[in-house]
Write an enzyme that holds these catalytic residues in place. Structure first.
Site, PDB file in Angstrom:
ATOM      1  CB  VAL A 207      -0.928   0.020   1.231  1.00  0.00           C
ATOM      2  CG1 VAL A 207      -1.789   1.284   1.233  1.00  0.00           C
ATOM      3  CG2 VAL A 207      -1.808  -1.221   1.257  1.00  0.00           C
ATOM      4  CG  ASP A 358      -8.457 -10.555   9.311  1.00  0.00           C
ATOM      5  OD1 ASP A 358      -8.274 -11.020  10.444  1.00  0.00           O
ATOM      6  OD2 ASP A 358      -7.525 -10.241   8.547  1.00  0.00           O
TER       7      ASP A 358
END
Length: 661
Positions: A207, A358
């Site tokens: 990212v 998650d």
């Protein structure tokens, strides 16, 4: 739809002989699953093309389904392609098999020498070290195994939960070349980097924090590693082949576990995760369902700058929930954030069924204005309506300590085979699981409960479906985050008020039946029969618990209405019969006391009926008032005048019944 390789298939990916034919039971179960999926696809296609009308439940289900990837996991197509490229898989096969075979040999030696239990913690640490050195598919598989108490002992699960998906970033020039191939423009033409290096890197992608040149918006740009999909296909192909070998070997020692299906389920999961366009769709669906909730924030997606390998989302500045000191310095209440997390998660799992699977600390932030922000929607799951109700029903059986009904529920849910003798499982469950209503805070730790339940599932032939595994992972991770904020936090204690409200306010047949099981107490009578009675104390406890829910949307009067409606329905005839018996018993006591004392024994008065009437709660008073109106008699109910009057205002007058009635 193939379920087993034909005799003309190419050789397997090693020098080992081909595995024995797939067991008939495994092949049949996989074929049945394929048929169900095909039927679902065909039915959905008919609905979407207007050839068939959809029920409201079906529409809701279609709206909340997890987005499918553009390239679906197809083990048979991968097998066909890779068989023609032996050099591709041979080297990788050696890389995986040599350390795993050595590990397996050590475990077998431990078993033969009787030292397996003693050496199990060390072997678990050894497995963690081995898996940490492999690629994305193996690391993700290890993380998935950490939520499979039916496959591994609890010691292994504890170690595998430490498996981290953190690897060094790949070079920027490769990342930007991937961006250009996907978007058709240079990265620097679209963005200005805010930070020169990736802010996060994992086995699937990394990212960058950047600023849009068009409008100055700060965004997070996730770019997938080159060739990631092919690497995962290769590892899944090898894992699947060896899963067939191990399944056949386990069959010889009485363990009927279809590991091929386990790998296939995992393959579907990871192919969803590596498709960033599917993740963007899930993020948009999540925002639509839950962003309207107070104190919940979901970053928006930039669809024009998103493909299956590039994802662009709004950048969110925030603080991790576990950084209590930093939150306190900013005037943000960490306890309130955890409460928001719990209530939102319960709504996800039990209301809509579409949930973030998650919610670890890295995927949750507190924004500057104190809202809870969700990140990373690669792992999103969906529970069908009947599955959500089954979870609530399981809690009812656990509260009742009715492990026979719990075992039968496991059969209906497909956790254990229909034809298995459930008696040993019932005994094991009874010995392993705590008394929910009387357990200590320590006993209600979700990890402790799952470990105990997992020991039972490992000993007996359980097979857990993907939705249940996702829920176990979600709740386990959620409690782990919350405990770092509040050491006394227990997800079971927090969930029970929500479930109580759901039981009392939902009119669906499955939940009404579960409520009946909770409220009707049975005990053995002399002569072998059973005495049944309404458990008013448990009803009071349910209502008190539901009113204590942080959701704050429980309506006690509406609940009384639903209870009465259910009692007078065909399905509620059992409760109505018991209610009639108790009302008649109360009238008999009142009549005798009136004759003996001259006056009816009201609250606090003399006579044997006084304590009975003192025990009537507000809700019981409302229910009895309804019964009075239905059967045309009057019973003085102490302390319930206001509640009864409120209930009576809502009931239209009925014509006088004939004398015979």
């Amino acid at each position: 739809l193939g379920v087993a390789s034909s005799s003309s298939s190419p050789p397997p990916p090693s020098a080992a002989p081909p595995p024995p034919p797939e067991p008939a039971s495994s092949a049949a179960s996989r074929l049945e699953r394929a048929r169900r999926r095909l039927n679902d696809i065909l039915e959905t296609d008919l609905i979407l093309t207007g050839q068939k009308a959809a029920s409201p439940e079906m529409i809701r289900s279609l709206e909340c389904q997890v987005a499918e990837p553009e390239v679906a996991y197809d083990p048979f197509a991968a097998e066909k392609k890779l068989y023609q490229q032996p050099l591709t898989w041979l080297f990788r096969n050696v890389q995986l098999v040599v350390p795993l075979t050595w590990f397996t040999a050590n475990v077998v030696t431990d078993l033969l020498t009787g030292k397996e239990a003693e050496r199990r913690p060390a072997r678990a640490r050894e497995l963690l070290q081995i898996l940490s050195g492999f690629g994305p598919a193996i690391i993700k598989a290890g993380q998935a195994l950490a939520s499979r108490p039916d496959l591994l002992p609890s010691v292994y699960l504890k170690e595998l939960q430490k498996l981290q998906d953190q690897v060094p970033p790949f070079p920027a020039d490769k990342a930007f070349a991937q961006f250009r191939a996907e978007i058709g423009r240079d990265f620097g033409e679209v963005f200005e980097l805010v930070e020169p290096e990736p802010v996060a890197a994992a086995s699937i992608g990394q990212v960058y924090k950047a600023r849009l040149r068009a409008n100055g918006a700060v965004v997070a740009v996730k770019i997938q590693r080159p060739n990631c999909e092919n690497i995962i296909k290769l590892d899944l192909f090898i894992l699947r082949w060896y899963a067939g070998v191990v399944t056949a070997a386990l069959k010889t020692i009485g363990r009927d576990i279809d590991l091929v299906s386990v790998i296939d389920d995992f393959g579907e999961l990871i192919f969803r995760e590596i498709d960033y366009r599917a993740e963007a769709s899930n993020a948009a669906r999540f925002a639509e369902l839950y962003a309207p909730l107070p104190d919940v924030f979901v970053p928006r997606v930039f669809p024009d700058l998103t493909t299956s390998k590039v994802l662009t989302m709004e950048w969110v500045e925030g603080t991790r929930l576990v950084d209590k000191e930093i939150l306190a310095s900013k005037g943000i209440d960490s306890d309130r954030l955890v409460e928001t997390l719990v209530q939102c998660s319960l709504r996800q799992i039990l209301e809509a069924g579409f949930f973030h699977a998650d919610p670890h600390a890295g995927n949750l932030l507190a924004t500057a204005d104190g809202k809870l922000c969700y990140l990373d929607f690669g792992m999103v799951s969906y529970a069908e309506r009947f599955q959500r109700y089954s979870i609530i029903e399981a809690v009812v059986h656990l509260v009742n300590r009715d492990f026979e009904s719990l075992a039968e529920l496991y059969k209906r849910m497909g956790f254990i085979p229909e034809d298995i003798d459930a008696a040993p499982i019932v005994v094991a469950l009874e010995g392993a699981l705590p008394d929910v209503l009387g357990a200590s805070v320590g006993e209600l730790n979700f990890k402790n409960v799952i470990n105990k339940l997992g020991d039972v599932m490992y000993r007996f032939p359980f097979s857990l479906p993907p939705f249940y595994i996702a829920i176990i992972r979600c709740l386990g991770v959620l409690e782990g985050v919350a405990i770092q904020v509040d050491p006394e936090f227990r997800i079971i204690s927090k969930a029970y008020p929500y479930i109580s409200g759901k039981l009392l306010s939902d009119s669906t047949p499955q939940l009404q039946n579960a409520l009946r099981q909770l409220l009707v107490s049975e005990r053995r009578a002399r002569g072998g029969g059973a005495d049944r009675s309404l458990n008013w104390e448990r009803l009071d406890d349910l209502i008190d618990t539901a009113q204590g829910s942080a959701a704050g949307d429980f309506d006690v009067m509406r609940t009384a209405e639903l209870l009465v409606e259910y009692a007078f329905s065909d399905e509620g005839s059992a409760i109505l019969g018991l209610l009639e018996e108790q009302v008649i018993d109360t009238l008999d006591v009142l009549g005798v006391a009136t004759v003996e004392n001259g006056v009816p024994p009201l609250a606090g008065g003399a006579g044997s009926a006084g304590p009975i009437l003192d025990a009537l709660s507000e809700t019981r008073a409302v229910v009895l008032k309804r019964v009075q109106e239905r059967f045309r008699f009057n019973v003085p109910v102490p302390g319930a005048a206001a509640a009864a009057a409120t209930a009576a205002d809502d009931v239209p007058a009925e014509p006088e019944a004939p004398a015979a009635e």
